[in-house]
Design a protein around this motif. Structure first.
Motif, PDB file in Angstrom:
ATOM      1  N   ASP A  77       0.858  -1.178   0.000  1.00 52.93           N
ATOM      2  CA  ASP A  77       0.000   0.000   0.000  1.00 52.93           C
ATOM      3  C   ASP A  77       0.895   1.228   0.000  1.00 52.93           C
ATOM      4  O   ASP A  77       2.088   1.122   0.308  1.00 52.93           O
ATOM      5  N   ASP A  78       0.342   2.365  -0.345  1.00 53.91           N
ATOM      6  CA  ASP A  78       1.149   3.587  -0.350  1.00 53.91           C
ATOM      7  C   ASP A  78       1.316   4.133   1.062  1.00 53.91           C
ATOM      8  O   ASP A  78       2.393   4.518   1.472  1.00 53.91           O
ATOM      9  N   VAL A  79       0.218   4.174   1.821  1.00 50.21           N
ATOM     10  CA  VAL A  79       0.223   4.636   3.210  1.00 50.21           C
ATOM     11  C   VAL A  79      -0.633   3.674   4.023  1.00 50.21           C
ATOM     12  O   VAL A  79      -1.725   3.304   3.596  1.00 50.21           O
ATOM     13  N   ILE A  80      -0.130   3.286   5.182  1.00 51.47           N
ATOM     14  CA  ILE A  80      -0.945   2.495   6.111  1.00 51.47           C
ATOM     15  C   ILE A  80      -1.153   3.343   7.350  1.00 51.47           C
ATOM     16  O   ILE A  80      -0.203   3.849   7.932  1.00 51.47           O
ATOM     17  N   SER A  81      -2.413   3.521   7.709  1.00 51.59           N
ATOM     18  CA  SER A  81      -2.775   4.315   8.878  1.00 51.59           C
ATOM     19  C   SER A  81      -3.522   3.434   9.875  1.00 51.59           C
ATOM     20  O   SER A  81      -2.946   2.925  10.812  1.00 51.59           O
ATOM     21  N   THR A  82      -4.801   3.256   9.633  1.00 52.98           N
ATOM     22  CA  THR A  82      -5.603   2.413  10.541  1.00 52.98           C
ATOM     23  C   THR A  82      -5.392   0.937  10.257  1.00 52.98           C
ATOM     24  O   THR A  82      -5.674   0.100  11.109  1.00 52.98           O
ATOM     25  N   GLY A  83      -4.949   0.612   9.061  1.00 54.26           N
ATOM     26  CA  GLY A  83      -4.737  -0.780   8.689  1.00 54.26           C
ATOM     27  C   GLY A  83      -5.970  -1.466   8.129  1.00 54.26           C
ATOM     28  O   GLY A  83      -5.952  -2.660   7.866  1.00 54.26           O
ATOM     29  N   GLU A  84      -7.062  -0.711   7.930  1.00 47.36           N
ATOM     30  CA  GLU A  84      -8.305  -1.314   7.433  1.00 47.36           C
ATOM     31  C   GLU A  84      -8.155  -1.875   6.021  1.00 47.36           C
ATOM     32  O   GLU A  84      -8.615  -2.982   5.733  1.00 47.36           O
ATOM     33  N   SER A  85      -7.528  -1.133   5.130  1.00 45.29           N
ATOM     34  CA  SER A  85      -7.329  -1.632   3.764  1.00 45.29           C
ATOM     35  C   SER A  85      -6.429  -2.856   3.771  1.00 45.29           C
ATOM     36  O   SER A  85      -6.680  -3.838   3.067  1.00 45.29           O
ATOM     37  N   LEU A  86      -5.387  -2.809   4.572  1.00 40.55           N
ATOM     38  CA  LEU A  86      -4.476  -3.937   4.689  1.00 40.55           C
ATOM     39  C   LEU A  86      -5.201  -5.179   5.214  1.00 40.55           C
ATOM     40  O   LEU A  86      -5.008  -6.286   4.713  1.00 40.55           O
ATOM     41  N   SER A  87      -6.044  -4.987   6.203  1.00 44.81           N
ATOM     42  CA  SER A  87      -6.827  -6.093   6.761  1.00 44.81           C
ATOM     43  C   SER A  87      -7.736  -6.712   5.701  1.00 44.81           C
ATOM     44  O   SER A  87      -7.875  -7.942   5.623  1.00 44.81           O
ATOM     45  N   ALA A  88      -8.333  -5.874   4.872  1.00 48.06           N
ATOM     46  CA  ALA A  88      -9.193  -6.379   3.799  1.00 48.06           C
ATOM     47  C   ALA A  88      -8.376  -7.200   2.803  1.00 48.06           C
ATOM     48  O   ALA A  88      -8.826  -8.269   2.349  1.00 48.06           O
ATOM     49  N   LEU A  89      -7.178  -6.739   2.467  1.00 44.45           N
ATOM     50  CA  LEU A  89      -6.318  -7.502   1.572  1.00 44.45           C
ATOM     51  C   LEU A  89      -5.945  -8.848   2.187  1.00 44.45           C
ATOM     52  O   LEU A  89      -5.932  -9.876   1.497  1.00 44.45           O
ATOM     53  N   GLU A  90      -5.649  -8.838   3.486  1.00 42.00           N
ATOM     54  CA  GLU A  90      -5.325 -10.086   4.182  1.00 42.00           C
ATOM     55  C   GLU A  90      -6.483 -11.076   4.080  1.00 42.00           C
ATOM     56  O   GLU A  90      -6.268 -12.266   3.821  1.00 42.00           O
ATOM     57  N   GLN A  91      -7.702 -10.584   4.276  1.00 41.84           N
ATOM     58  CA  GLN A  91      -8.877 -11.451   4.183  1.00 41.84           C
ATOM     59  C   GLN A  91      -9.010 -12.055   2.789  1.00 41.84           C
ATOM     60  O   GLN A  91      -9.332 -13.234   2.643  1.00 41.84           O
ATOM     61  N   LEU A  92      -8.772 -11.239   1.759  1.00 45.86           N
ATOM     62  CA  LEU A  92      -8.850 -11.744   0.385  1.00 45.86           C
ATOM     63  C   LEU A  92      -7.813 -12.844   0.139  1.00 45.86           C
ATOM     64  O   LEU A  92      -8.115 -13.871  -0.469  1.00 45.86           O
ATOM     65  N   VAL A  93      -6.599 -12.642   0.615  1.00 44.30           N
ATOM     66  CA  VAL A  93      -5.542 -13.646   0.432  1.00 44.30           C
ATOM     67  C   VAL A  93      -5.909 -14.937   1.151  1.00 44.30           C
ATOM     68  O   VAL A  93      -5.757 -16.033   0.595  1.00 44.30           O
ATOM     69  N   HIS A  94      -6.431 -14.822   2.374  1.00 39.91           N
ATOM     70  CA  HIS A  94      -6.833 -16.023   3.113  1.00 39.91           C
ATOM     71  C   HIS A  94      -7.958 -16.758   2.399  1.00 39.91           C
ATOM     72  O   HIS A  94      -7.930 -17.991   2.281  1.00 39.91           O
ATOM     73  N   LYS A  95      -8.938 -16.004   1.890  1.00 45.21           N
ATOM     74  CA  LYS A  95     -10.035 -16.627   1.137  1.00 45.21           C
ATOM     75  C   LYS A  95      -9.518 -17.342  -0.109  1.00 45.21           C
ATOM     76  O   LYS A  95     -10.055 -18.365  -0.514  1.00 45.21           O
ATOM     77  N   ALA A  96      -8.482 -16.790  -0.713  1.00 45.55           N
ATOM     78  CA  ALA A  96      -7.909 -17.374  -1.926  1.00 45.55           C
ATOM     79  C   ALA A  96      -6.999 -18.570  -1.626  1.00 45.55           C
ATOM     80  O   ALA A  96      -6.627 -19.299  -2.537  1.00 45.55           O
ATOM     81  N   GLY A  97      -6.640 -18.742  -0.365  1.00 49.18           N
ATOM     82  CA  GLY A  97      -5.743 -19.837  -0.009  1.00 49.18           C
ATOM     83  C   GLY A  97      -4.277 -19.490  -0.172  1.00 49.18           C
ATOM     84  O   GLY A  97      -3.414 -20.362  -0.192  1.00 49.18           O
TER      85      GLY A  97
END
Length: 184
Positions: free
Chosen positions: A126-146
């Motif tokens: 990501d360009d900037v991480i603040s609250t981490g919400e976008s990062l958390s969403a990406l993590e969820q997508l990766v986990h769903k994808a295996g």
């Protein structure tokens, strides 16, 4: 009001933007800044773990992920989209709420991309991480994808993100009070 900082050897003036009556953030946008994008990609790659694919969220991370993939010689990277597209073979989604967006959003991943991620090491960007919400969403997508998250990187860590030990970043970006003064 502006905040001056040096990022990957490039000096920049970040405009301060009001979030509410007491808090301002430094607006960091790499769109259109080829010099800064190239420099940040180079410096992040020096710190990057071994990975199979890169993943970012639409839209501000796109120049960074493209340049990192180009410099690294990657043939493919993934972008989680804000809306499903006609070309997608199917999608799965997660909810996300970023401090720079006024409303709840969703991120979508193409099931064809998800299939390629399965069992692979995915480096989140990501360009900037603040609250981490976008990062958390990406993590969820990766986990769903295996997929397997092998690292999380950003150009700037803002606010509480500076204290996280699971994020690699280039520089700290403070939050600012209503007078434009950095908050410790």
């Amino acid at each position: 009001m502006y905040y001056e900082m040096t990022i990957a050897g490039c000096k920049r003036q970040l405009p301060l933007c009001k979030l509410n009556d007491e808090l301002m953030i430094g607006a960091f946008v790499i769109f259109g800044d080829a010099e800064l994008t190239v420099a940040c990609a180079r410096e992040l790659l020096k710190k990057a773990p071994e990975y199979d694919y890169l993943l970012t969220a639409e839209a501000k991370g796109i120049p960074l992920i493209h340049e990192m993939a180009r410099q690294h010689g990657d043939k493919k990277y993934f972008v989680a989209r804000k809306n499903p597209k006609l070309y997608m073979t199917g999608v799965f989604e997660v909810d996300v709420h970023s401090i720079t967006t006024a409303k709840e959003q969703k991120l979508y991943l193409d099931t064809a991309d998800a299939e390629l991620m399965k069992g692979k090491k995915i480096l989140l960007l990501d360009d900037v991480i603040s609250t981490g919400e976008s990062l958390s969403a990406l993590e969820q997508l990766v986990h769903k994808a295996g997929g397997i998250i092998c690292g999380k990187m950003t150009i700037l860590a803002e606010g509480d993100a500076q204290d996280r030990d699971d994020i690699v970043y280039l520089e700290k970006l403070p939050l600012f009070n209503s007078k434009g003064e950095p908050i410790a």
